[in-house]
Design a protein around this motif. Structure first.
Motif, PDB file in Angstrom:
ATOM      1  N   VAL A 245       0.838  -1.209   0.000  1.00 42.73           N
ATOM      2  CA  VAL A 245       0.000   0.000   0.000  1.00 42.73           C
ATOM      3  C   VAL A 245       0.871   1.257   0.000  1.00 42.73           C
ATOM      4  CG1 VAL A 245      -1.620   1.368   1.379  1.00 42.73           C
ATOM      5  CG2 VAL A 245      -2.009  -1.087   1.072  1.00 42.73           C
ATOM      6  N   SER A 246       1.985   1.207   0.707  1.00 47.11           N
ATOM      7  CA  SER A 246       2.879   2.371   0.774  1.00 47.11           C
ATOM      8  C   SER A 246       3.505   2.699  -0.572  1.00 47.11           C
ATOM      9  CB  SER A 246       3.982   2.138   1.812  1.00 47.11           C
ATOM     10  OG  SER A 246       4.917   1.168   1.357  1.00 47.11           O
ATOM     11  N   ARG A 253      -3.486   6.360  -1.955  1.00 45.83           N
ATOM     12  CA  ARG A 253      -3.278   6.156  -0.515  1.00 45.83           C
ATOM     13  C   ARG A 253      -4.123   7.129   0.301  1.00 45.83           C
ATOM     14  NH1 ARG A 253       2.225   6.478  -1.774  1.00 45.83           N
ATOM     15  NH2 ARG A 253       2.431   8.289  -0.389  1.00 45.83           N
TER      16      ARG A 253
END
Length: 330
Positions: A245-246, A253
């Motif tokens: 996700v980062s 995000r």
């Protein structure tokens, strides 16, 4: 690509105003493409679309719908692309040296923002698939690495613990078709499969450096299947999901943070670092899928309307008929 073929592809640029970026995409890159009558597709990046279309209307009025030429419509073309479409104007069915071409013109700033942030997820999705770059004055090829890493991360989130190389490329390829309204009636239902299988070698060349990078960070493991493909496995725990996700674009995000919650920490340099709160990998994957799907749906709808307005009724019907014919045959 052989130099003779590259020179043929670049020949169209000799009759157009100068561009900052140009790439060829689509079936013309298929190694086994025997249909020499098929349309060759281009993306052209320019610094000032209004100025570029003004020049091109003088040089190539036949590339545009007749009503656009009559209205001296560079300003109108640009307004429709920006305010109704997603910042891209396409001229299809352009004939040059007995070949048929389609080219889309985009402002360089818009192209860069889409690659980095998936704001429209239109051209960023296109450049996640194999392209051949002919002009690159601003090093878009290198900048696109950010887009490719994000595509891998998204595809891994949507994949199980074990999967094939073809599965991974299909997941990447399918990102830009999730929610695409054309897939309901005007696109080949087997399009993703055909793209991946037809350009498998190009996908491998395109993504291998990034897959190796993910492997060194323990986000991915691969092994030989005994054939020409690799098999992959990945850690499906929360820590790995958080790492993936980062690596998604900031706007994705941010939207995930609004839906799932986020934590904020101040790093050593004094900047606020935000992290999406992940309760489960499945929840994060589904949240991301919905965000991407909505962006694709909105962009495909806007671009379809803009395209029908700017290419003219005859060319619009002709282009849609070609698409629907492929869809019905699939």
């Amino acid at each position: 690509m052989e130099k003779e073929q590259e020179d043929q592809l670049a020949s169209l640029l000799s009759v157009l105003p100068p561009v900052e970026f140009c790439c060829v995409y689509g079936s013309s890159l298929h190694p086994n493409n025997a249909d020499k009558s098929s349309m060759v597709d281009y993306i052209l990046g320019v610094s000032d679309p209004l100025k570029w279309h003004t020049e091109n209307l003088e040089m190539n009025p036949d590339h545009y719908a007749s009503w656009m030429v009559q209205l001296k419509g560079a300003k109108l073309i640009t307004q429709v692309a920006d305010e109704i479409g997603v910042g891209v104007h396409f001229n299809p069915f352009v004939t040059w040296k007995d070949k048929m071409f389609k080219y889309g013109v985009v402002r360089m700033d818009d192209l860069i923002r889409d690659l980095l942030n998936w704001e429209k997820f239109y051209l960023s999705g296109r450049l996640q698939k194999p392209v051949h770059i002919l002009v690159d004055n601003l090093d878009i090829g290198n900048l696109n690495s950010v887009n490719l890493r994000a595509a891998i991360s998204a595809a891994l989130l949507l994949s199980p613990s074990k999967f094939s190389e073809e599965h991974l490329y299909a997941k990447i390829c399918s990102l830009s078709y999730m929610g695409d309204l054309r897939m309901l009636f005007a696109e080949d239902k087997n399009k993703v499969k055909k793209i991946v299988q037809g350009q498998f070698g190009l996908f491998r060349i395109m993504y291998k450096p990034f897959l190796d990078e993910y492997a060194t960070k323990d986000l991915l493991r691969f092994s030989s299947s005994g054939g020409h493909q690799l098999n992959f496995s990945q850690d499906c725990g929360l820590s790995a999901a958080s790492s993936l996700v980062s690596r998604l674009p900031p706007t994705v995000r941010s939207e995930m943070g609004l839906k799932l919650g986020e934590t904020r920490q101040i790093n050593e340099s004094g900047k606020v670092k935000r992290e999406v709160v992940i309760g489960s990998r499945e929840e994060a994957a589904e949240c991301m899928r919905k965000i991407v799907r909505r962006r694709v749906m909105v962009s495909s709808a806007r671009q379809a309307v803009a395209g029908l307005l700017t290419v003219g009724a005859i060319n619009g019907v002709k282009y849609l008929a070609n698409k629907m014919c492929k869809a019905w045959k699939s």
